[in-house]
Design an enzyme around this catalytic site. Structure first.
Site, mmCIF file in Angstrom:
data_model
loop_
_atom_site.group_PDB
_atom_site.id
_atom_site.type_symbol
_atom_site.label_atom_id
_atom_site.label_comp_id
_atom_site.label_asym_id
_atom_site.label_seq_id
_atom_site.Cartn_x
_atom_site.Cartn_y
_atom_site.Cartn_z
ATOM 1 N N GLY A 1 0.846 -1.206 0.000
ATOM 2 C CA GLY A 1 0.000 0.000 0.000
ATOM 3 C C GLY A 1 0.859 1.226 0.000
ATOM 4 O O GLY A 1 0.959 1.940 -0.996
ATOM 5 N N THR A 2 1.466 1.512 1.058
ATOM 6 C CA THR A 2 2.676 2.322 1.166
ATOM 7 C C THR A 2 2.643 3.820 1.157
ATOM 8 O O THR A 2 1.906 4.479 0.412
ATOM 9 C CB THR A 2 3.681 1.932 0.048
ATOM 10 O OG1 THR A 2 3.917 0.557 0.132
ATOM 11 C CG2 THR A 2 4.997 2.651 0.205
ATOM 12 N N SER A 3 3.535 4.332 2.008
ATOM 13 C CA SER A 3 3.997 5.703 1.860
ATOM 14 C C SER A 3 5.515 5.624 1.858
ATOM 15 O O SER A 3 6.110 5.118 2.811
ATOM 16 C CB SER A 3 3.537 6.563 3.029
ATOM 17 O OG SER A 3 2.154 6.426 3.210
#
Lengths: 211, 250
Positions: free
Chosen positions: A12-14
Site C-alpha cells: 500500500g505504502t507511503s
C-alpha cells in the site's frame, strides 16, 4: 493503482526520499496488505541494491522485490568489472526494467543513494517507467495525502537533522490518513560513510491534528 | 621469424605442435603489409594518424577514410583488410549504443576495448569463419581522461601510451618512444603524428598517400573529430619540411 493480480500482496505504502548536502534520507511505512488484511505490519520497504544505493518499494511486493533483486545482481557484476556504480546508473537499470516490462509490473520505486560523482541524489520511477531526478520524492498510495504538506514544508538546503524531521512528519501524516499505510517508520541515512538505519515505533509517531 | 605451418595452418581451429594458431598469424600479415596507422595518448587527449595509401588517381580525396567514429567520444583507426575494419567498427557502434541503452551513459575506454576484443577473439574459435585481417586502434575520452587501446586479429588487446601498426610500425614506434607523451598537449601531438607518418612513408615502395589526422581531446570538448583544417595543414607543412631537412643532411 491496483494492477494487482488475484492473491497478490500490495505494498500500500507511503515512501519518501530527500537529498541533502552529503547524502540522502530515505523513509517508508511498514504495512503490507492483501485486501484489508495486513499481511505484514513491520515490513522493510527500504532495500539495498548496493553499499550506498537503496530503493524504496511501492506497489506489488513480488514485483518490486524481483526488480530490486535483478538490479542488485547487475550492480554486483558491474562493481566487479568496472568499480563502484553511481546512483544514476542504478536508477537507469531500474528504469530499463520498469519501462520494458510496464505491462506486467505494478511497481513504483524511488532510488536514493550517495556516490562520489554526484554526492546524494534521489531518482523517482513512477508506474510507467519514466525517470525523474528530484530534490525530494514521495510515492505510494499514502503520498497522495501529503503532496500539499510536503510542498509547503520543503526548503532547499536543509541539513541532515531537518531532513529526518521532514521525512518523519510527512510519513506520519500519510500513515494516519491512508488506510494502506501504517505500522512503524523505517528510515535510512545514506552518506559517504555508509548507511545508518533509524526506527520509529508506532507509539512514537509524530501526531498531527487529530481533533 | 616466420615459421612454415605445413598441415597445421589450414584451419583456425587447429593448433600447431608449438602452440601457434597459424591462421591468426597469417591474418596478422594482412595488417603488417598495410599502410601505417599510429595512436598517441597525451596529457589532454589522444591523436590518431593514418598513412592512407592511394591506389588510384581516380579516387576522391578524403574518401575511403580509415579513421571512423564510434558514438561521439571514440575514434577507431584500422590497418589491414579495410572491409574487416569497417565491420569491426560497425560492431563497436552497436556495442556502444547497447551500453547507452542499459546504463544511460557513454561507454568508457576499457569497456569498448573489451567488447571489441571479445568480438574479434570469437572469430578465432571456429573453423567456419576466418579471423579478421585487421588491427584496430581505439581512442577514447571520458571523465576519467584519454585512453588508447589496440586490438589485434587474435583478439588480444592492451592499453597504450603510444602504438603503431602496419608497414612502418617499427620506425614509428621508435619515433614515438622518443616523445615525452605525459607532458605533451594534443596540439603538439598532432604535429608529431604528422611528422612520423611522413617519416615512415616509403616513397620508393609505395605510391602517393593521404594523411588522415583525428583527435579526441579537451580542445575538441571530448568529441572525436577530424583535426581542424588549419591545425592539420600546419602539421602537414611542418612534416614535409622536416622530411626535406633530413634529406639535406648528408
Amino acid at each position: 493503482m491496483s494492477g494487482l493480480k488475484p492473491g497478490e500482496v500490495n505494498l500500500g505504502t507511503s515512501i519518501m526520499a530527500v537529498q541533502f548536502e552529503g547524502g540522502v534520507i530515505i523513509g517508508a511505512d511498514s504495512r503490507t496488505t492483501t485486501g484489508s488484511y495486513i499481511a505484514n505490519r513491520v515490513t522493510d520497504k527500504l532495500t539495498e541494491v548496493h553499499d550506498t544505493i537503496y530503493c524504496c518499494r511501492s506497489g506489488s511486493a513480488a514485483d518490486t522485490q524481483a526488480v530490486a533483486d535483478i538490479v542488485h545482481y547487475y550492480l554486483q557484476m558491474y562493481t566487479v568489472q568496472n568499480g563502484k556504480p553511481t546512483v544514476p546508473l542504478a536508477a537507469s537499470l531500474f528504469q530499463e526494467l520498469c519501462y520494458q516490462n510496464k505491462d506486467s509490473l505494478s511497481a513504483g520505486i524511488i532510488v536514493g543513494g550517495w556516490d562520489k560523482v554526484n554526492g546524494g541524489s534521489v531518482w523517482n520511477i513512477p508506474l510507467g517507467g519514466s525517470l525523474h531526478r528530484q530534490p525530494f520524492a514521495i510515492g505510494g498510495s499514502g503520498s497522495t495525502y501529503i503532496y500539499g504538506y510536503c510542498d509547503a514544508k520543503y526548503r532547499d538546503g536543509m541539513n541532515q537533522e531537518e531532513c529526518i524531521e521532514f521525512v518523519k512528519n510527512s510519513l506520519a501524516l500519510a500513515m494516519s490518513r491512508d488506510g494502506s499505510s501504517g505500522g512503524v517508520i523505517r528510515m535510512a541515512i545514506i552518506t559517504e560513510k555508509g548507511v545508518e538505519r533509524i526506527f520509529v515505533p508506532g507509539d512514537k509517531l509524530p501526531v498531527h491534528w487529530e481533533g | 621469424m616466420s615459421s612454415i605451418g605445413t598441415g597445421y595452418d589450414v584451419s583456425v581451429s587447429t593448433y600447431s605442435p608449438d602452440g601457434k594458431v597459424f591462421q591468426v598469424e597469417y591474418a596478422g600479415k594482412a595488417v603488417e603489409n598495410s599502410g601505417t596507422a599510429i595512436g598517441i595518448r597525451v596529457k589532454d587527449g589522444v591523436v590518431l594518424a593514418v598513412e592512407k595509401l592511394i591506389q588510384s588517381k581516380l579516387l576522391v580525396p578524403g574518401a575511403n577514410r580509415r579513421i571512423q567514429n564510434v558514438d561521439r567520444h571514440i575514434g577507431i583507426a584500422t590497418a589491414g583488410l579495410l572491409a574487416d575494419g569497417r565491420h569491426i567498427v560497425k560492431r563497436a557502434r552497436e556495442e556502444a549504443q547497447s551500453w547507452r541503452d542499459i546504463y544511460r551513459q557513454p561507454i568508457d575506454g576499457p569497456n569498448i576495448a573489451s567488447r571489441v576484443g571479445d568480438y574479434v577473439a570469437a572469430y578465432t574459435l571456429y573453423s567456419s569463419v576466418r579471423p579478421f585481417g585487421s588491427s584496430t586502434i581505439i581512442a577514447t575520452m571520458d571523465n576519467t581522461g584519454p585512453k588508447l587501446y589496440m586490438v589485434e586479429p587474435s583478439g588480444l588487446y592492451w592499453g597504450y601510451h603510444g602504438t603503431a601498426i602496419g608497414k612502418g610500425r617499427q620506425v614509428a614506434k621508435t619515433e614515438i618512444e622518443k616523445l615525452n607523451l605525459a607532458e605533451m598537449t594534443c596540439r603538439e601531438a598532432v604535429k608529431h603524428a604528422a611528422r612520423i607518418i611522413y617519416n615512415v612513408h616509403d616513397d620508393a615502395k609505395d605510391k602517393e598517400f593521404e594523411l588522415e589526422l583525428s583527435w579526441v581531446c579537451e580542445e575538441s570538448k571530448g568529441l572525436h573529430q577530424v583535426v581542424p583544417k588549419e591545425i592539420a595543414d600546419e602539421a602537414e607543412q611542418l612534416a614535409k619540411a622536416a622530411l626535406t631537412e633530413d634529406m639535406d643532411d648528408d
